[in-house]
Design an enzyme around this catalytic site. Sequence first.
Site, short mmCIF file in Angstrom:
data_model
loop_
_atom_site.label_atom_id
_atom_site.label_comp_id
_atom_site.label_asym_id
_atom_site.label_seq_id
_atom_site.Cartn_x
_atom_site.Cartn_y
_atom_site.Cartn_z
CB CYS A 1 -6.03 -6.94 -20.95
SG CYS A 1 -6.41 -7.02 -19.19
N PRO A 2 -5.05 -9.22 -23.14
CG PRO A 2 -5.75 -10.93 -24.61
CD PRO A 2 -4.98 -9.64 -24.56
#
Lengths: 77, 347
Positions: free
Chosen positions: A13-14
């Site tokens: 992530c992201p």
Amino acid sequence: MSEHTLEARRLLCPMPVIRTQDKIKTLEKGDKLTVICTDPGALNDIPAWCRINGHKVLETKEAEDEVIVVIEVGNGA
Amino acid sequence: MSRQRKAISLISGGLDSMLATKAIMEQGVHVEGINFFTGFCVEGHTHAIRKKDKEKPKRNNALWVAEQLGIKLHIVDVIEPYKDVLLNPKHGYGANMNPCLDCKCFMVGQALQWIKENDFDFIITGEVVGQRPKSQRAETMPIVQEESGAGDLLVRPLCAKKLPPTLPEREGWIDREKMFEFSGRTRKPQMALAEQYNFKDYATPAGGCCFLTDETYSRKLVDMWQARSDREYDLDDIMLLKVGRHIRPRPNFKMIVGREEGENKYLEGYKKQFTYLRSTSHTGPLVLIDGKVNDDDLELAARLTARFGRGKTADEVTIEATFTDGSVKELQVEPLPPSQLKEEWYV
Ligand code: SF4
């Protein structure tokens, strides 16, 4: 209406969210997108991103080391 | 009737940009958020890697802020263009490898391009005059405007009254009087405003919004560049700097040692790109070797690998080395005694 899959394994992530966002830009309202990730953070982040951008999460699944999020593209596309 | 004006707000995930955004939304402007992913952002990943952190709730603060505010958030991958900012910062670095002023100019410049492409009217940041000793000073405010190209389309609601009026103010799109005159390092006015807006549970990042403000991380980054005599990097490189113990016993190679199951697992993903070591006789970490090793180096690496496993007090440990071509070599080694493990090897 069509169905699509996005491979986001090994991304942290992201990045899975960014890939989801960029993929959805190319889709139409009502299309279905299945995102496959390995970062469990995606389980929070992709639905959060969908909520604020007007897409619907149809399903989230946590399998052995994998996280799968199924999205129905909304008006935000 | 005049049309509703639209602004894009740089959302870092911290309180200041959240307050700045809210202040403009309160004036009837349509605001959307933008967040830039440089690869060094603190958000998320390492938590996902370390197993022991798994119980803690994880959230991406930028997404969280956008949701609290009820605005859309665009996350932009700027890993590639950001390299030039990090490698050649015109204004130099902060306390560590953080090129904050250049980074601000870059991000506002990216936002400017975004508003042009998406037909938005202006840009908002949560900057406060005097907040940061290097990058947020009275003198740096006009630098960001000028070098980003945003000029007076850049509004900083938290300290607007301390700065010359911007275009949105002069045109009457927003009211200067409804903005603020915060300055300096105190956080009190921000906390009071957060209270007024009823913001709770917001993130308070200690150093800054990215790993480049972190001393240990910066040291690992510089060490990697020096060892390679090349400052080129990719996302895998900078991610790996966040994982495991980094040990450089000799200038030509570094070992990345998984500290627990989650990290070992993450490192497994790199088995094809690196020579890796693992004990077959005892439980122990997965170790990646970054650099070229000869037989003698490999022996030392194997002894170190044994040192970090359950067999550290055994007389002999079997270590399997797998090379990038798939070939395997088995070594029987004595774990390196603690007295021979030098403090300065730790990057
Ligand atoms: S802390 Fe990192 S992301 Fe934030 S302004 Fe500085 S260099 Fe940029």
